[in-house]
Design a protein around this motif. Structure first.
Motif, PDB file in Angstrom:
ATOM      1  N   GLN A 180       0.840  -1.198   0.000  1.00 23.53           N
ATOM      2  CA  GLN A 180       0.000   0.000   0.000  1.00 23.53           C
ATOM      3  C   GLN A 180       0.876   1.249   0.000  1.00 23.53           C
ATOM      4  OE1 GLN A 180      -3.324  -2.063   2.871  1.00 23.53           O
ATOM      5  NE2 GLN A 180      -3.042   0.121   2.997  1.00 23.53           N
ATOM      6  N   LYS A 181       1.890   1.238   0.843  1.00 18.92           N
ATOM      7  CA  LYS A 181       2.773   2.390   0.930  1.00 18.92           C
ATOM      8  C   LYS A 181       3.597   2.549  -0.346  1.00 18.92           C
ATOM      9  CE  LYS A 181       6.624   2.165   2.607  1.00 18.92           C
ATOM     10  NZ  LYS A 181       7.852   1.920   3.359  1.00 18.92           N
ATOM     11  N   GLN A 182       3.951   1.416  -0.956  1.00 23.76           N
ATOM     12  CA  GLN A 182       4.769   1.472  -2.169  1.00 23.76           C
ATOM     13  C   GLN A 182       3.971   1.914  -3.391  1.00 23.76           C
ATOM     14  OE1 GLN A 182       6.394  -2.496  -1.994  1.00 23.76           O
ATOM     15  NE2 GLN A 182       8.286  -1.796  -1.019  1.00 23.76           N
ATOM     16  N   ASN A 183       2.666   2.071  -3.247  1.00 25.84           N
ATOM     17  CA  ASN A 183       1.881   2.644  -4.335  1.00 25.84           C
ATOM     18  C   ASN A 183       2.186   4.123  -4.535  1.00 25.84           C
ATOM     19  OD1 ASN A 183       0.487   0.285  -4.966  1.00 25.84           O
ATOM     20  ND2 ASN A 183      -1.094   0.663  -3.447  1.00 25.84           N
ATOM     21  N   MET A 184       2.812   4.744  -3.556  1.00 28.10           N
ATOM     22  CA  MET A 184       3.116   6.172  -3.612  1.00 28.10           C
ATOM     23  C   MET A 184       4.412   6.396  -4.378  1.00 28.10           C
ATOM     24  SD  MET A 184       1.752   8.966  -2.355  1.00 28.10           S
ATOM     25  CE  MET A 184       2.285  10.614  -2.823  1.00 28.10           C
ATOM     26  N   ARG A 185       4.405   7.404  -5.250  1.00 30.33           N
ATOM     27  CA  ARG A 185       5.586   7.757  -6.030  1.00 30.33           C
ATOM     28  C   ARG A 185       5.941   9.204  -5.724  1.00 30.33           C
ATOM     29  NH1 ARG A 185       4.806   8.190 -11.100  1.00 30.33           N
ATOM     30  NH2 ARG A 185       6.732   7.326 -11.930  1.00 30.33           N
ATOM     31  N   VAL A 186       7.171   9.440  -5.289  1.00 28.75           N
ATOM     32  CA  VAL A 186       7.622  10.781  -4.923  1.00 28.75           C
ATOM     33  C   VAL A 186       8.948  11.060  -5.623  1.00 28.75           C
ATOM     34  CG1 VAL A 186       8.322  12.317  -3.043  1.00 28.75           C
ATOM     35  CG2 VAL A 186       6.495  10.652  -2.673  1.00 28.75           C
ATOM     36  N   GLY A 187       9.028  12.198  -6.273  1.00 31.48           N
ATOM     37  CA  GLY A 187      10.260  12.573  -6.957  1.00 31.48           C
ATOM     38  C   GLY A 187      10.421  14.080  -6.990  1.00 31.48           C
ATOM     39  N   PRO A 188      11.532  14.566  -7.536  1.00 30.77           N
ATOM     40  CA  PRO A 188      11.789  16.002  -7.584  1.00 30.77           C
ATOM     41  C   PRO A 188      10.629  16.756  -8.256  1.00 30.77           C
ATOM     42  CG  PRO A 188      13.711  14.741  -8.297  1.00 30.77           C
ATOM     43  CD  PRO A 188      12.581  13.778  -8.180  1.00 30.77           C
ATOM     44  N   PRO A 189      10.281  17.924  -7.762  1.00 30.62           N
ATOM     45  CA  PRO A 189      10.982  18.738  -6.768  1.00 30.62           C
ATOM     46  C   PRO A 189      10.614  18.408  -5.330  1.00 30.62           C
ATOM     47  CG  PRO A 189       9.116  19.954  -7.581  1.00 30.62           C
ATOM     48  CD  PRO A 189       9.129  18.654  -8.340  1.00 30.62           C
TER      49      PRO A 189
END
Length: 378
Positions: A180-189
């Protein structure tokens, strides 16, 4: 603390791999931790108020009133014998709410959180591949993580919360929370901080000792878009917008709350007129000389309850609301001004808390307010 309960905390140190563990999280490892359950319930009221209301939400303060009598005598967190007779669905709801309130109370402090908001709302509001979810479901392993918390440096922390009244289920729930947590995608900025799954086992009467377990499995960074300006500022505004909207829903101003959440500068009716129609429920509260506009609910119980010092109380008064300065901007129709004031307040004020034997007050950095007062017979 008047209604304090103890629980054991275990940090899965190995799940961090070679990454450094935040010192305040490591300090929780293998500790017997004392928590004021009134603060947990106040936080649950604030966390469960949605940024966008659809008109069929329950009263967001109901959990505060319902769960306080469920606590068994201390020192450890357990549920009263009568709780075992309730319908299993009601037990599940308590587990979910306690799992959310207990874990976020610990993690928000350990991560130096200023802001927090519902993950799906933030993803839709920011609307960028750099802060996004894979195709998600409302339940199961493809469900989105619960919250995004933003710390004093602007880093975004992903938090998934779990709760159960069955000890063998805790580790299964934590494992289910990893994808569930790995469904999140975070990148720059945007900058990713911690990505945590935390769960709580809440024993029923005669059960074992309560346990909070915290794990930090890997999360993949998104490629994202590279030239979108200051992601930290965008995130702060989006979270403040969510918090102001949620506080307005707690006050009963759902049209204004939705207008703030959806960034709609105009509302169909004058906010001033609608505020004037709510005098029977609105009042003023104060915490450390700052005024808040609040809505009040009072509930009386069929039996006396006792604080840790033996003071009897038979009711609870719950007040939730918003910083008066922010509220007054909404009242005159300056919805964007209210969001700006919330962002400015968060940078200066931080979280605040005050407690006595019969009263607990809590305000978030963004200006949301909650108070729980125990009503004694005297």
């Amino acid at each position: 603390m008047p209604v304090s309960r103890h629980l054991l905390i275990n940090v899965d140190v190995g799940s961090w791999g070679r990454k450094p563990i935040p010192p305040k999280i490591m300090a929780l490892h293998n500790q017997r931790y004392s928590i004021d359950m009134r603060e947990v319930l106040a936080l649950v009221a604030l966390l469960t108020a949605p940024p966008i209301a659809l008109g069929f939400e329950l009263d967001n303060s109901w959990a505060c009133a319902r769960y306080l009598p469920a606590l068994d005598k201390g020192p450890f967190l357990r549920l009263r014998p009568e709780w075992t007779e309730l319908d299993p669905h009601q037990k599940t709801v308590l587990s979910d709410d306690f799992g959310m309130g207990l874990t976020t109370l610990l993690l928000f402090e350990a991560l130096d959180t200023i802001y927090f908001a519902n993950t799906q709302y933030l993803v839709k509001t920011l609307n960028t591949p750099a802060f996004s979810l894979k195709p998600s479901q409302k339940s199961g392993q493809r469900k989105s993580p619960d919250f995004v918390a933003v710390d004093t440096t602007g880093r975004a922390h992903i938090i998934e919360c779990k709760g159960t009244q069955t000890p063998s289920t805790l580790y299964k729930l934590l494992n289910n929370g990893i994808p569930q947590k790995q469904n999140m995608r975070v990148g720059p900025p945007y900058t990713l901080g911690q990505s945590i799954v935390a769960g709580v086992y809440i024993p029923q009467h005669g059960g074992g000792k309560p346990l909070c377990r915290i794990i930090d499995p890997e999360i993949k960074l998104a490629e994202g878009e590279r030239n979108q300006g200051n992601g930290g500022n965008n995130l702060a505004v989006a979270v403040a917008r969510a918090n102001v909207a949620s506080a307005l829903h707690l006050l009963g101003l759902r049209r204004e709350g939705n207008a703030v959440a959806l960034n709609e500068p105009e509302v169909e009716r004058s906010p001033v007129k609608r505020v004037e129609e709510l005098p029977v429920v609105l009042g003023l509260g104060e915490l450390q000389k700052e005024p808040f506009v609040v809505q009040s609910h009072t509930v009386f119980y069929p039996q006396d309850l006792l604080t840790d010092k033996g003071i009897a109380f038979d009711g609870i008064r719950i007040r939730t609301g918003l910083s008066r300065n922010i509220f007054e901007a909404v009242a005159v129709g300056d919805l964007e001004g209210a969001v700006r004031q919330s962002v400015a307040r968060a940078r200066m004020a931080g979280w605040r808390r005050a407690a006595t034997e019969t009263q607990l007050q809590l305000t978030t950095a963004t200006g949301m307010f909650a108070e729980i007062e125990l009503l004694t017979r005297s």
